[in-house]
Design a protein around this motif. Structure first.
Motif, PDB file in Angstrom:
ATOM      1  N   LEU A   7       0.701  -3.990   1.430  1.00  6.69           N
ATOM      2  CA  LEU A   7       1.308  -5.302   1.613  1.00  6.69           C
ATOM      3  C   LEU A   7       0.394  -6.312   2.291  1.00  6.69           C
ATOM      4  N   SER A   8      -0.336  -5.890   3.305  1.00  6.09           N
ATOM      5  CA  SER A   8      -1.159  -6.845   4.048  1.00  6.09           C
ATOM      6  C   SER A   8      -2.631  -6.800   3.658  1.00  6.09           C
ATOM      7  N   GLY A   9      -3.066  -5.752   2.989  1.00  3.90           N
ATOM      8  CA  GLY A   9      -4.467  -5.633   2.601  1.00  3.90           C
ATOM      9  C   GLY A   9      -5.366  -5.147   3.725  1.00  3.90           C
ATOM     10  N   LYS A  10      -4.784  -4.786   4.850  1.00  4.08           N
ATOM     11  CA  LYS A  10      -5.562  -4.311   5.996  1.00  4.08           C
ATOM     12  C   LYS A  10      -6.241  -3.003   5.628  1.00  4.08           C
ATOM     13  N   GLY A  11      -7.543  -2.910   5.911  1.00  2.81           N
ATOM     14  CA  GLY A  11      -8.308  -1.733   5.533  1.00  2.81           C
ATOM     15  C   GLY A  11      -9.132  -1.188   6.682  1.00  2.81           C
ATOM     16  N   ARG A  50       2.876   2.475   0.928  1.00  2.00           N
ATOM     17  CA  ARG A  50       2.038   2.928   2.039  1.00  2.00           C
ATOM     18  C   ARG A  50       1.549   1.680   2.765  1.00  2.00           C
ATOM     19  N   VAL A  51       2.180   1.382   3.904  1.00  2.00           N
ATOM     20  CA  VAL A  51       1.894   0.137   4.612  1.00  2.00           C
ATOM     21  C   VAL A  51       1.460   0.413   6.045  1.00  2.00           C
ATOM     22  N   SER A  52       0.805  -0.556   6.642  1.00  2.00           N
ATOM     23  CA  SER A  52       0.408  -0.447   8.044  1.00  2.00           C
ATOM     24  C   SER A  52       1.623  -0.742   8.918  1.00  2.00           C
ATOM     25  N   ALA A  53       1.566  -0.276  10.156  1.00  2.00           N
ATOM     26  CA  ALA A  53       2.645  -0.528  11.102  1.00  2.00           C
ATOM     27  C   ALA A  53       2.787  -2.027  11.351  1.00  2.00           C
ATOM     28  N   HIS A  54       1.672  -2.745  11.329  1.00  2.00           N
ATOM     29  CA  HIS A  54       1.683  -4.193  11.516  1.00  2.00           C
ATOM     30  C   HIS A  54       2.454  -4.880  10.379  1.00  2.00           C
ATOM     31  N   ALA A  55       2.213  -4.457   9.140  1.00  2.00           N
ATOM     32  CA  ALA A  55       2.899  -5.045   7.993  1.00  2.00           C
ATOM     33  C   ALA A  55       4.381  -4.704   8.014  1.00  2.00           C
ATOM     34  N   LEU A  56       4.723  -3.516   8.485  1.00  2.00           N
ATOM     35  CA  LEU A  56       6.125  -3.115   8.571  1.00  2.00           C
ATOM     36  C   LEU A  56       6.874  -4.014   9.540  1.00  2.00           C
ATOM     37  N   ARG A  57       6.245  -4.352  10.663  1.00  2.00           N
ATOM     38  CA  ARG A  57       6.849  -5.279  11.625  1.00  2.00           C
ATOM     39  C   ARG A  57       6.998  -6.669  11.003  1.00  2.00           C
ATOM     40  N   SER A  58       6.014  -7.082  10.204  1.00  2.00           N
ATOM     41  CA  SER A  58       6.060  -8.394   9.561  1.00  2.00           C
ATOM     42  C   SER A  58       7.182  -8.460   8.527  1.00  2.00           C
ATOM     43  N   VAL A  59       7.404  -7.367   7.811  1.00  2.00           N
ATOM     44  CA  VAL A  59       8.489  -7.312   6.833  1.00  2.00           C
ATOM     45  C   VAL A  59       9.826  -7.502   7.543  1.00  2.00           C
ATOM     46  N   GLU A  60      10.019  -6.818   8.652  1.00  2.00           N
ATOM     47  CA  GLU A  60      11.259  -6.950   9.417  1.00  2.00           C
ATOM     48  C   GLU A  60      11.410  -8.364   9.976  1.00  2.00           C
ATOM     49  N   HIS A  61      10.315  -8.941  10.442  1.00  2.00           N
ATOM     50  CA  HIS A  61      10.348 -10.271  11.045  1.00  2.00           C
ATOM     51  C   HIS A  61      10.723 -11.342  10.022  1.00  2.00           C
ATOM     52  N   ARG A  62      10.225 -11.201   8.801  1.00  2.00           N
ATOM     53  CA  ARG A  62      10.483 -12.204   7.758  1.00  2.00           C
ATOM     54  C   ARG A  62      11.820 -12.023   7.064  1.00  2.00           C
ATOM     55  N   GLY A  63      12.530 -10.959   7.378  1.00  3.10           N
ATOM     56  CA  GLY A  63      13.863 -10.800   6.814  1.00  3.10           C
ATOM     57  C   GLY A  63      13.947  -9.885   5.613  1.00  3.10           C
TER      58      GLY A  63
END
Length: 98
Positions: A7-11, A50-63
């Motif tokens: 989701l975020s492209g973080k590598g 398969r997402v990063s913990a940071h992206a998972l928080r962003s998904v929750e934050h954006r609704g």
């Protein structure tokens, strides 16, 4: 399987492990990737990503997943997430039309 968030492209990043004597050796900083099942409200189904913990928080934050994908830049998303974004946009357009 690559070590990249879908989701975020973080590598993977690289840097130095620095000892007390200031000796530097190469090391890798791996993203905190988690296998999760997210639910799309528009498609009414679960999607495994398969997402990063940071992206998972962003998904929750954006609704939720649908809102996150609507705002996400296409170059950050994996091919699987891009296809999901297209399906959600198509389903929302059909719901709005009827």
């Amino acid at each position: 399987m690559s070590r990249r968030c879908e989701l975020s492209g973080k590598g993977v990043q690289s840097g130095h492990l620095v000892s007390h004597s200031n000796h530097k050796t190469k090391r890798r900083f791996l993203p905190n990737l988690v296998n999760v099942t997210l639910i799309s409200d528009t498609l009414k189904r679960a999607v495994g990503l398969r997402v990063s913990a940071h992206a998972l928080r962003s998904v929750e934050h954006r609704g939720g997943l649908d809102a996150f994908l609507a705002k996400a830049r296409p170059d950050d998303l994996s091919p699987k997430a891009l296809e999901l974004k297209r399906q959600i946009a198509k389903a929302q357009a059909e719901a709005k039309a009827s």
